[in-house]
Scaffold this motif. Structure first.
Motif, mmCIF file in Angstrom:
data_model
loop_
_atom_site.group_PDB
_atom_site.id
_atom_site.type_symbol
_atom_site.label_atom_id
_atom_site.label_comp_id
_atom_site.label_asym_id
_atom_site.label_seq_id
_atom_site.Cartn_x
_atom_site.Cartn_y
_atom_site.Cartn_z
ATOM 1 N N ILE A 287 0.836 -1.208 0.000
ATOM 2 C CA ILE A 287 0.000 0.000 0.000
ATOM 3 C C ILE A 287 0.868 1.254 0.000
ATOM 4 O O ILE A 287 0.641 2.186 -0.775
ATOM 5 C CB ILE A 287 -0.960 0.001 1.215
ATOM 6 C CG1 ILE A 287 -2.039 -1.057 1.023
ATOM 7 C CG2 ILE A 287 -1.570 1.382 1.435
ATOM 8 C CD1 ILE A 287 -2.888 -1.301 2.246
ATOM 9 N N VAL A 288 1.893 1.275 0.838
ATOM 10 C CA VAL A 288 2.776 2.439 0.912
ATOM 11 C C VAL A 288 3.522 2.631 -0.410
ATOM 12 O O VAL A 288 3.628 3.748 -0.915
ATOM 13 C CB VAL A 288 3.767 2.302 2.096
ATOM 14 C CG1 VAL A 288 4.851 3.361 2.025
ATOM 15 C CG2 VAL A 288 3.017 2.393 3.414
ATOM 16 N N VAL A 289 4.021 1.557 -1.006
ATOM 17 C CA VAL A 289 4.766 1.655 -2.264
ATOM 18 C C VAL A 289 3.865 2.145 -3.396
ATOM 19 O O VAL A 289 4.258 3.017 -4.181
ATOM 20 C CB VAL A 289 5.427 0.301 -2.616
ATOM 21 C CG1 VAL A 289 5.944 0.293 -4.035
ATOM 22 C CG2 VAL A 289 6.543 -0.012 -1.633
ATOM 23 N N ILE A 290 2.652 1.607 -3.481
ATOM 24 C CA ILE A 290 1.723 2.038 -4.533
ATOM 25 C C ILE A 290 1.386 3.518 -4.365
ATOM 26 O O ILE A 290 1.406 4.289 -5.326
ATOM 27 C CB ILE A 290 0.442 1.174 -4.531
ATOM 28 C CG1 ILE A 290 0.768 -0.228 -5.041
ATOM 29 C CG2 ILE A 290 -0.652 1.823 -5.370
ATOM 30 C CD1 ILE A 290 -0.382 -1.210 -4.892
ATOM 31 N N PHE A 291 1.086 3.908 -3.147
ATOM 32 C CA PHE A 291 0.745 5.307 -2.890
ATOM 33 C C PHE A 291 1.934 6.214 -3.192
ATOM 34 O O PHE A 291 1.778 7.268 -3.824
ATOM 35 C CB PHE A 291 0.284 5.489 -1.446
ATOM 36 C CG PHE A 291 -0.199 6.866 -1.150
ATOM 37 C CD1 PHE A 291 -1.426 7.294 -1.609
ATOM 38 C CD2 PHE A 291 0.592 7.749 -0.436
ATOM 39 C CE1 PHE A 291 -1.874 8.578 -1.357
ATOM 40 C CE2 PHE A 291 0.160 9.029 -0.183
ATOM 41 C CZ PHE A 291 -1.078 9.444 -0.639
ATOM 42 N N ALA A 292 3.130 5.818 -2.767
ATOM 43 C CA ALA A 292 4.328 6.628 -3.016
ATOM 44 C C ALA A 292 4.598 6.743 -4.517
ATOM 45 O O ALA A 292 4.975 7.815 -5.005
ATOM 46 C CB ALA A 292 5.530 6.023 -2.303
ATOM 47 N N ASN A 293 4.383 5.661 -5.239
ATOM 48 C CA ASN A 293 4.606 5.685 -6.682
ATOM 49 C C ASN A 293 3.669 6.685 -7.365
ATOM 50 O O ASN A 293 4.078 7.452 -8.239
ATOM 51 C CB ASN A 293 4.413 4.279 -7.259
ATOM 52 C CG ASN A 293 4.813 4.195 -8.716
ATOM 53 O OD1 ASN A 293 5.759 4.847 -9.134
ATOM 54 N ND2 ASN A 293 4.089 3.405 -9.470
ATOM 55 N N LYS A 294 2.402 6.685 -6.960
ATOM 56 C CA LYS A 294 1.433 7.635 -7.534
ATOM 57 C C LYS A 294 1.755 9.067 -7.121
ATOM 58 O O LYS A 294 1.712 9.983 -7.928
ATOM 59 C CB LYS A 294 0.008 7.298 -7.056
ATOM 60 C CG LYS A 294 -0.616 6.169 -7.779
ATOM 61 C CD LYS A 294 -1.051 6.644 -9.122
ATOM 62 C CE LYS A 294 -1.985 5.636 -9.747
ATOM 63 N NZ LYS A 294 -2.245 5.946 -11.118
ATOM 64 N N LEU A 295 2.070 9.224 -5.846
ATOM 65 C CA LEU A 295 2.286 10.559 -5.297
ATOM 66 C C LEU A 295 3.548 11.211 -5.841
ATOM 67 O O LEU A 295 3.560 12.386 -6.192
ATOM 68 C CB LEU A 295 2.355 10.493 -3.776
ATOM 69 C CG LEU A 295 2.419 11.813 -3.035
ATOM 70 C CD1 LEU A 295 1.151 12.609 -3.289
ATOM 71 C CD2 LEU A 295 2.592 11.574 -1.559
ATOM 72 N N PHE A 296 4.612 10.437 -5.927
ATOM 73 C CA PHE A 296 5.891 10.998 -6.322
ATOM 74 C C PHE A 296 6.246 10.728 -7.783
ATOM 75 O O PHE A 296 7.389 10.879 -8.185
ATOM 76 C CB PHE A 296 7.005 10.490 -5.402
ATOM 77 C CG PHE A 296 6.793 10.888 -3.961
ATOM 78 C CD1 PHE A 296 6.704 12.224 -3.608
ATOM 79 C CD2 PHE A 296 6.651 9.935 -2.979
ATOM 80 C CE1 PHE A 296 6.494 12.599 -2.285
ATOM 81 C CE2 PHE A 296 6.443 10.298 -1.660
ATOM 82 C CZ PHE A 296 6.362 11.633 -1.314
ATOM 83 N N ALA A 297 5.253 10.319 -8.581
ATOM 84 C CA ALA A 297 5.492 10.134 -10.017
ATOM 85 C C ALA A 297 5.887 11.482 -10.618
ATOM 86 O O ALA A 297 5.461 12.540 -10.148
ATOM 87 C CB ALA A 297 4.236 9.599 -10.691
ATOM 88 N N ARG A 298 6.676 11.429 -11.654
ATOM 89 C CA ARG A 298 7.136 12.677 -12.275
ATOM 90 C C ARG A 298 5.941 13.443 -12.839
ATOM 91 O O ARG A 298 5.183 12.923 -13.634
ATOM 92 C CB ARG A 298 8.155 12.381 -13.362
ATOM 93 C CG ARG A 298 9.466 11.890 -12.762
ATOM 94 C CD ARG A 298 10.546 11.685 -13.769
ATOM 95 N NE ARG A 298 10.933 12.836 -14.536
ATOM 96 C CZ ARG A 298 11.832 13.737 -14.167
ATOM 97 N NH1 ARG A 298 12.402 13.632 -13.002
ATOM 98 N NH2 ARG A 298 12.156 14.730 -14.958
#
Length: 192
Positions: free
Chosen positions: A94-105
């Motif tokens: 959950i944290v990785v998916i959220f971080a990927n969406k949030l910090f995507a370029r």
């Protein structure tokens, strides 16, 4: 009146084309700015830059991270390693998916070249509408400049008229064909 409204998490940007220029309203990090850029202040050189995450986005990420950890901790105290492993894995996913969406370029397109720096959100979903809005903005500036500096202005002599035509061509307000047409058209001096 044409307008473009953009929103990304806690950030808002409104662009409104008015008769005198572009009204640019921006709400970022709790600050509101309302500016009117006159047509003479707007340039159309474009740069695209990466958009950094805001404090709000970092706060959301750490909130999700802490909540995931708080959710997983009770299961780690259990003697069943299988359950605790699954729960911890889910929390990490959950944290990785959220971080990927949030910090995507994410990108911003900035118009420079005049006195104004105008930033647009330029994510995948915004690119077409931003490019269309910039095209409309250019057209409106061209109409304004032609009206103000070509049709409404009075010229004392043919040289002043030709200098103004040259300047309008250099500013990309008139095309090469229009330049030739205006130079060969009937020029009548106005009395000042």
């Amino acid at each position: 009146m044409t307008e473009l409204k953009q929103k990304h998490l806690g950030r808002k940007r409104n662009f409104i084309i008015e008769e005198k220029g572009l009204r640019y309203q921006r709400f970022d990090e709790g600050k509101f700015v309302d500016s009117l850029y006159k047509w003479e202040e707007i340039g159309f050189e474009e740069t695209i830059t990466s958009l950094l995450p805001s404090r709000f986005e970092y706060g959301m990420f750490f909130s999700i991270l802490l909540n995931s950890m708080m959710f997983a901790i009770p299961f780690t105290l259990d003697d069943d390693d299988t359950v605790s492993g699954i729960v911890i894995s889910l929390a990490i996913i959950i944290v990785v998916i959220f971080a990927n969406k949030l910090f995507a370029r994410k990108f911003e397109k900035t118009l420079i070249g005049g006195y104004a720096y105008i930033d647009f959100f330029y994510f995948d979903k915004h690119q077409k509408e931003v490019d269309n809005f910039i095209a409309i903005l250019k057209d409106e500036k061209i109409k304004f400049f032609k009206k103000k500096y070509l049709y409404d202005e009075e010229f004392e002599n043919i040289e002043a008229y030709h200098e103004k035509l040259k300047w309008l061509f250099e500013e990309e307000i008139i095309t090469k064909e229009e330049l030739k047409t205006f130079k060969t058209s009937n020029f009548t001096l106005t009395k000042k």
